[in-house]
Design a protein around this motif. Structure first.
Motif, short mmCIF file in Angstrom:
data_model
loop_
_atom_site.label_atom_id
_atom_site.label_comp_id
_atom_site.label_asym_id
_atom_site.label_seq_id
_atom_site.Cartn_x
_atom_site.Cartn_y
_atom_site.Cartn_z
N SER A 120 9.17 -4.71 21.66
CA SER A 120 10.38 -5.45 22.01
C SER A 120 11.39 -4.51 22.65
O SER A 120 11.38 -3.29 22.40
CB SER A 120 11.00 -6.11 20.77
OG SER A 120 11.33 -5.15 19.79
N ALA A 122 14.80 -3.08 22.72
CA ALA A 122 15.98 -2.93 21.85
C ALA A 122 17.25 -2.80 22.66
O ALA A 122 18.35 -3.07 22.16
CB ALA A 122 15.81 -1.72 20.94
N THR A 130 15.19 1.28 25.69
CA THR A 130 14.77 1.59 24.33
C THR A 130 13.78 0.52 23.90
O THR A 130 14.10 -0.68 23.91
CB THR A 130 15.97 1.62 23.37
OG1 THR A 130 16.88 2.63 23.80
CG2 THR A 130 15.51 1.93 21.95
N ASP A 132 11.12 -0.86 20.99
CA ASP A 132 10.84 -0.78 19.56
C ASP A 132 9.42 -1.25 19.26
O ASP A 132 8.97 -2.29 19.76
CB ASP A 132 11.82 -1.65 18.78
CG ASP A 132 11.70 -1.43 17.28
OD1 ASP A 132 12.17 -0.38 16.80
OD2 ASP A 132 11.14 -2.31 16.60
N THR A 168 11.42 3.59 19.51
CA THR A 168 11.86 3.46 18.12
C THR A 168 10.79 2.72 17.33
O THR A 168 9.94 2.03 17.90
CB THR A 168 13.19 2.69 18.02
OG1 THR A 168 13.02 1.37 18.58
CG2 THR A 168 14.29 3.41 18.78
N ASP A 170 10.70 0.13 14.14
CA ASP A 170 11.51 -0.69 13.24
C ASP A 170 12.98 -0.27 13.29
O ASP A 170 13.66 -0.19 12.27
CB ASP A 170 10.99 -0.58 11.81
CG ASP A 170 9.59 -1.16 11.68
OD1 ASP A 170 9.28 -2.13 12.39
OD2 ASP A 170 8.80 -0.63 10.88
N GLY A 171 13.46 0.02 14.52
CA GLY A 171 14.87 0.34 14.73
C GLY A 171 15.23 1.80 14.59
O GLY A 171 16.35 2.19 14.93
#
Length: 203
Positions: A120, A122, A130, A132, A168, A170-171
């Protein structure tokens, strides 16, 4: 060899076999064959050979990178989507996460991304995206890890407007493996993973 060239050669072979069966002499001066006696299509100019499309047809066309049988990463064109840069990138990453199409599977193309992995967007800041990694799958390790990250970076940067990628999980920002095995938290570029677009030497 293209299907058109194959058909042309097959047609020429049929003509050769037919004339041989009729006892046409092999010596003497060549004689012109009336156009009405030439099978349909054989008298038309033969087009130049074209390779099977394994890379984007035009500059700027989005593409996903898949793993070839020799281990090299190869680009496969994908239809351009509409919307913002982040929306187009999300669509392209969804294509990558889905994996090879049935036609690409017949060409022995695969992916290092686990089936349960989700990708996804981010955020997009300037030319840096960014991305994820989510899903229930464990992160790949070893060479598979480098290949998976390379697929993500090369796919994302194939989209005009994206020059760098931060990864990233999970964030949380993660250190990504480079082809050398070194881990880095800096933004990643296509040039970082260019070595993986060349077949690995046999071990």
């Amino acid at each position: 060899m293209t299907a058109r060239r194959t058909a042309a050669r097959a047609g020429a072979l049929l003509v050769l076999l037919a004339t041989a069966a009729c006892g046409v002499p092999t010596g003497g001066d060549p004689e012109a064959i009336p156009a009405t006696e030439v099978p349909y299509g054989l008298a038309l100019p033969s087009p130049g050979a074209t390779a099977a499309p394994t890379s984007p047809a035009g500059l700027g066309e989005p593409r996903v990178y898949l793993v070839a049988g020799d281990g090299a990463l190869v680009p496969q064109g994908r239809a351009a989507s509409a919307g913002t840069l982040a929306e187009r990138l999300a669509t392209l990453l969804a294509d990558l996460a889905t994996g090879p199409t049935p036609a690409e599977l017949t060409e022995r193309l695969s992916t290092a991304l686990r089936p349960e992995t989700s990708l996804s967007v981010a955020g997009v800041s300037g030319s840096t995206a960014t991305i994820d990694l989510g899903g229930s799958a464990e992160a790949p390790s070893g060479r598979e890890s480098k290949t998976a990250v390379a697929q993500i970076v090369l796919t994302a940067t194939s989209l005009p407007g994206v020059d760098q990628v931060l990864v990233t999980r999970d964030g949380e920002q993660v250190e990504a493996p480079l082809p050398s095995g070194e881990l880095t938290a800096r933004p990643l570029t296509a040039a970082d993973y260019a070595p993986l677009t060349v077949a690995a030497p046999p071990s």
